[in-house]
Design a protein around this motif. Structure first.
Motif, PDB file in Angstrom:
ATOM      1  N   PRO A 103       0.831  -1.217   0.000  1.00  0.00           N
ATOM      2  CA  PRO A 103       0.000   0.000   0.000  1.00  0.00           C
ATOM      3  C   PRO A 103       0.862   1.262   0.000  1.00  0.00           C
ATOM      4  CG  PRO A 103       0.037  -1.025   2.173  1.00  0.00           C
ATOM      5  CD  PRO A 103       0.744  -1.967   1.257  1.00  0.00           C
ATOM      6  N   ILE A 104       0.591   2.161  -0.938  1.00  0.00           N
ATOM      7  CA  ILE A 104       1.287   3.458  -0.918  1.00  0.00           C
ATOM      8  C   ILE A 104       0.331   4.576  -0.488  1.00  0.00           C
ATOM      9  CG2 ILE A 104       2.851   2.699  -2.748  1.00  0.00           C
ATOM     10  CD1 ILE A 104       1.392   4.812  -4.542  1.00  0.00           C
ATOM     11  N   ALA A 105      -0.970   4.262  -0.401  1.00  0.00           N
ATOM     12  CA  ALA A 105      -1.962   5.211   0.116  1.00  0.00           C
ATOM     13  C   ALA A 105      -3.115   4.385   0.692  1.00  0.00           C
ATOM     14  CB  ALA A 105      -2.468   6.132  -0.978  1.00  0.00           C
ATOM     15  N   SER A 106      -3.638   4.814   1.854  1.00  0.00           N
ATOM     16  CA  SER A 106      -4.684   4.050   2.535  1.00  0.00           C
ATOM     17  C   SER A 106      -5.875   4.938   2.858  1.00  0.00           C
ATOM     18  CB  SER A 106      -4.123   3.437   3.830  1.00  0.00           C
ATOM     19  OG  SER A 106      -3.050   2.569   3.555  1.00  0.00           O
ATOM     20  N   ASN A 107      -7.024   4.280   3.063  1.00  0.00           N
ATOM     21  CA  ASN A 107      -8.259   4.956   3.471  1.00  0.00           C
ATOM     22  C   ASN A 107      -8.660   6.071   2.508  1.00  0.00           C
ATOM     23  OD1 ASN A 107      -8.356   3.313   5.820  1.00  0.00           O
ATOM     24  ND2 ASN A 107      -6.893   4.687   6.819  1.00  0.00           N
ATOM     25  N   ILE A 108      -8.581   5.759   1.211  1.00  0.00           N
ATOM     26  CA  ILE A 108      -8.954   6.728   0.189  1.00  0.00           C
ATOM     27  C   ILE A 108     -10.479   6.763   0.071  1.00  0.00           C
ATOM     28  CG2 ILE A 108      -8.757   7.341  -2.253  1.00  0.00           C
ATOM     29  CD1 ILE A 108      -6.166   5.617  -2.277  1.00  0.00           C
ATOM     30  N   ASN A 109     -11.048   7.939   0.137  1.00  0.00           N
ATOM     31  CA  ASN A 109     -12.475   8.107  -0.118  1.00  0.00           C
ATOM     32  C   ASN A 109     -12.664   8.458  -1.595  1.00  0.00           C
ATOM     33  OD1 ASN A 109     -13.843   7.844   2.535  1.00  0.00           O
ATOM     34  ND2 ASN A 109     -12.471   9.532   3.087  1.00  0.00           N
ATOM     35  N   GLY A 110     -13.521   7.751  -2.281  1.00  0.00           N
ATOM     36  CA  GLY A 110     -13.697   7.986  -3.706  1.00  0.00           C
ATOM     37  C   GLY A 110     -12.940   6.967  -4.519  1.00  0.00           C
ATOM     38  N   THR A 111     -13.064   7.057  -5.832  1.00  0.00           N
ATOM     39  CA  THR A 111     -12.515   6.039  -6.727  1.00  0.00           C
ATOM     40  C   THR A 111     -11.444   6.593  -7.667  1.00  0.00           C
ATOM     41  OG1 THR A 111     -14.339   6.425  -8.264  1.00  0.00           O
ATOM     42  CG2 THR A 111     -14.612   4.649  -6.654  1.00  0.00           C
ATOM     43  N   THR A 112     -10.768   7.660  -7.267  1.00  0.00           N
ATOM     44  CA  THR A 112      -9.600   8.172  -7.998  1.00  0.00           C
ATOM     45  C   THR A 112      -8.558   8.614  -6.991  1.00  0.00           C
ATOM     46  OG1 THR A 112     -10.328  10.498  -8.093  1.00  0.00           O
ATOM     47  CG2 THR A 112     -11.078   9.026  -9.868  1.00  0.00           C
ATOM     48  N   PHE A 113      -7.291   8.540  -7.408  1.00  0.00           N
ATOM     49  CA  PHE A 113      -6.220   8.999  -6.519  1.00  0.00           C
ATOM     50  C   PHE A 113      -4.998   9.350  -7.348  1.00  0.00           C
ATOM     51  CE2 PHE A 113      -2.525   8.391  -3.745  1.00  0.00           C
ATOM     52  CZ  PHE A 113      -2.881   9.226  -2.689  1.00  0.00           C
ATOM     53  N   THR A 114      -4.373  10.497  -7.022  1.00  0.00           N
ATOM     54  CA  THR A 114      -3.128  10.932  -7.656  1.00  0.00           C
ATOM     55  C   THR A 114      -2.054  11.041  -6.582  1.00  0.00           C
ATOM     56  OG1 THR A 114      -4.364  12.216  -9.301  1.00  0.00           O
ATOM     57  CG2 THR A 114      -2.007  12.700  -9.067  1.00  0.00           C
ATOM     58  N   PRO A 115      -1.017  10.204  -6.613  1.00  0.00           N
ATOM     59  CA  PRO A 115       0.035  10.275  -5.587  1.00  0.00           C
ATOM     60  C   PRO A 115       0.735  11.629  -5.601  1.00  0.00           C
ATOM     61  CG  PRO A 115       0.212   8.260  -6.883  1.00  0.00           C
ATOM     62  CD  PRO A 115      -0.769   9.145  -7.589  1.00  0.00           C
ATOM     63  N   SER A 116       1.072  12.139  -4.425  1.00  0.00           N
ATOM     64  CA  SER A 116       1.800  13.404  -4.334  1.00  0.00           C
ATOM     65  C   SER A 116       3.288  13.201  -4.628  1.00  0.00           C
ATOM     66  CB  SER A 116       1.626  14.029  -2.947  1.00  0.00           C
ATOM     67  OG  SER A 116       2.055  13.129  -1.936  1.00  0.00           O
ATOM     68  N   GLU A 117       3.824  12.030  -4.324  1.00  0.00           N
ATOM     69  CA  GLU A 117       5.220  11.724  -4.612  1.00  0.00           C
ATOM     70  C   GLU A 117       5.330  11.037  -5.972  1.00  0.00           C
ATOM     71  OE1 GLU A 117       7.293   9.665  -1.589  1.00  0.00           O
ATOM     72  OE2 GLU A 117       6.707  11.055   0.011  1.00  0.00           O
ATOM     73  N   LYS A 118       6.381  11.380  -6.707  1.00  0.00           N
ATOM     74  CA  LYS A 118       6.564  10.814  -8.033  1.00  0.00           C
ATOM     75  C   LYS A 118       6.866   9.321  -7.958  1.00  0.00           C
ATOM     76  CE  LYS A 118       8.293  14.900 -10.501  1.00  0.00           C
ATOM     77  NZ  LYS A 118       9.431  15.454 -11.276  1.00  0.00           N
ATOM     78  N   LEU A 119       6.369   8.590  -8.938  1.00  0.00           N
ATOM     79  CA  LEU A 119       6.762   7.207  -9.116  1.00  0.00           C
ATOM     80  C   LEU A 119       8.166   7.172  -9.724  1.00  0.00           C
ATOM     81  CD1 LEU A 119       3.448   5.753 -10.598  1.00  0.00           C
ATOM     82  CD2 LEU A 119       4.243   5.632  -8.236  1.00  0.00           C
ATOM     83  N   PRO A 120       8.881   6.048  -9.599  1.00  0.00           N
ATOM     84  CA  PRO A 120      10.228   5.976 -10.165  1.00  0.00           C
ATOM     85  C   PRO A 120      10.215   6.005 -11.690  1.00  0.00           C
ATOM     86  CG  PRO A 120       9.545   3.843  -9.314  1.00  0.00           C
ATOM     87  CD  PRO A 120       8.517   4.834  -8.866  1.00  0.00           C
ATOM     88  N   LEU A 121      11.279   6.554 -12.263  1.00  0.00           N
ATOM     89  CA  LEU A 121      11.443   6.606 -13.709  1.00  0.00           C
ATOM     90  C   LEU A 121      11.710   5.219 -14.282  1.00  0.00           C
ATOM     91  CD1 LEU A 121      13.809   9.680 -13.761  1.00  0.00           C
ATOM     92  CD2 LEU A 121      11.677   9.613 -15.059  1.00  0.00           C
ATOM     93  N   SER A 122      11.283   5.034 -15.528  1.00  0.00           N
ATOM     94  CA  SER A 122      11.641   3.849 -16.318  1.00  0.00           C
ATOM     95  C   SER A 122      11.450   2.559 -15.527  1.00  0.00           C
ATOM     96  CB  SER A 122      13.094   3.956 -16.789  1.00  0.00           C
ATOM     97  OG  SER A 122      13.304   5.130 -17.516  1.00  0.00           O
TER      98      SER A 122
END
Length: 415
Positions: free
Chosen positions: A88-107
């Motif tokens: 899990p990188i984010a928990s207890n999300i309300n709703g059915t969309t989420f945009t992480p605040s921290e960038k995912l790794p490149l490539s």
């Protein structure tokens, strides 16, 4: 009369307890008969399965999970490098969309899914796991053009600023954005220093060895806390005069690695110091032939070096373990290494001709070509550093097979 009333009261009490017992028993049976139910099965929407070149801050979308009892449902976003390693990188999300605040790794080849859960902890994972690949490093954006003879300098990040130290006539200058530069000291006491090394250590900037116009090679060491005032830690360190060496900070020490006395005489020694004054040899003769103007970084608690086409690591400076040989590097020299996004990046350098390629590795062993031909020109004797979530490529020369040179004075960034 009294006994009769007492008996009635006693019977009423027994009846009350019996009714209470029956109610509790029924409640217990009802509870056992209707356990909490899991939210309904649902599926993922986006990022779609098999997507490539995905941005580093993507929006994940999934279908809603419906709870049979009408409880509120929240979601956990799960991401991993395999289907069997989702975390899990984010928990207890309300709703059915989420945009992480921290960038995912490149490539990176990644897998994702969603887990739904109701108020009482009943869980349902999405019916599928999707796979996607994030984008590569950009191939370069010009931030500034106009420096003169910006080569054989060094670049540091210190006090949340970029610093350029030395090079032909550059003195000491800094910038908070990589575009607007301020000359801090036009004539520092270490002179018109070139082909030296620099590190940040003990909350100071250090300039180590190199050459000046008046003296070909030196073995002095200088430091500063503000870029204005410079103090000479030693005029003659225990290591010999040199240029084209590399320096890193590792194990709470400053290191000086290799270099050369002249174009035909390379040095094979490694030295370290905890104060810039007293220098001790890790080895006077390393177990490898150190090429002129190799590059070294610290990564995963080791020193990593790209030396020609060899990649080696060391934890003591004396012994360097061969990790791999990368044929496509050629006999690489005058290149640069930087650690960014939990990877080692190799950028440009000279191998028969100057290059403008960009490579990366997550382990020092397996190397991937990220950009075959970046937007910036072929170059060597440039500097590269990580600053404000970007890789900065600063200055350099274009060296031709005929040994003629052209300056590359721009400042580029990659993110």
């Amino acid at each position: 009369m009294f006994n009769c009333k007492a008996k009635i009261m006693k019977n009423r009490h027994i009846l009350y307890l019996s009714v209470l017992s029956i109610l509790l028993s029924c409640s217990k049976e009802d509870s056992n008969d209707t356990p909490n139910q899991n939210p309904s099965v649902f599926d993922l929407v986006a990022i779609s399965d098999g997507a490539t070149n995905v941005v580093l801050n993507p929006t994940f979308i999934w279908e809603p999970a419906i709870d049979p009892e009408g409880f509120n449902v929240t979601y956990d976003l799960l991401i991993g490098t395999s289907e069997n390693d989702l975390q899990p990188i984010a928990s207890n999300i309300n709703g059915t969309t989420f945009t992480p605040s921290e960038k995912l790794p490149l490539s990176e080849n990644l897998f994702w899914s969603i887990k739904s859960k109701d108020n009482l902890g009943a869980e349902t994972q999405a019916s599928s796991v999707f796979n996607f690949t994030t984008r590569n490093l950009t191939n370069g954006t010009l931030g500034l053009n106009g420096f003169t003879f910006l080569n054989e300098h060094t670049t540091l990040v210190f006090q949340d600023k970029l610093w350029i130290l030395g090079g032909e006539g550059n003195g000491v200058r800094n910038s908070s954005d990589g575009v607007n530069w301020t000359v801090i000291n036009a004539t520092p006491p270490f002179g018109n220093r070139k082909n030296h090394s620099s590190v940040v250590f003990d909350n100071k900037m250090w300039v180590i060895a190199g050459k000046t116009n008046s003296v070909n090679n030196k073995n002095d060491v200088w430091f500063s806390t503000d870029g204005v005032t410079w103090t000479q830690a030693t005029a003659a360190a225990a290591f010999s005069i040199r240029q084209g060496h590399s320096s890193v900070v590792f194990d709470n020490k400053m290191w000086v690695i290799g270099g050369h006395l002249n174009p035909s005489q390379s040095l094979n020694d490694v030295w370290f110091s905890t104060d810039g004054i007293n220098w001790l040899p890790a080895t006077n003769n390393a177990n490898i032939a150190l090429k002129q103007e190799h590059a070294t970084v610290v990564f995963n608690n080791k020193m990593y070096m790209v030396n020609g086409n060899e990649v080696r690591s060391s934890t003591n400076g004396g012994t360097w373990q061969l990790k791999t040989t990368v044929t496509n590097f050629g006999n690489r020299s005058r290149h640069q290494l930087v650690v960014y996004d939990n990877k080692i990046w190799l950028i440009a350098g000279f191998a028969t001709i100057d290059r403008n390629d960009v490579w990366f590795s997550k382990d020092g062993i397996n190397w991937t070509l990220n950009v075959e031909s970046a937007n910036f020109n072929d170059r060597s004797d440039h500097t590269v550093t990580s600053f404000k979530d970007k890789i900065w490529v600063i200055g350099g020369l274009k060296l031709f097979a005929s040994s003629s040179e052209e300056p590359n004075n721009g400042i580029w960034f990659l993110d």
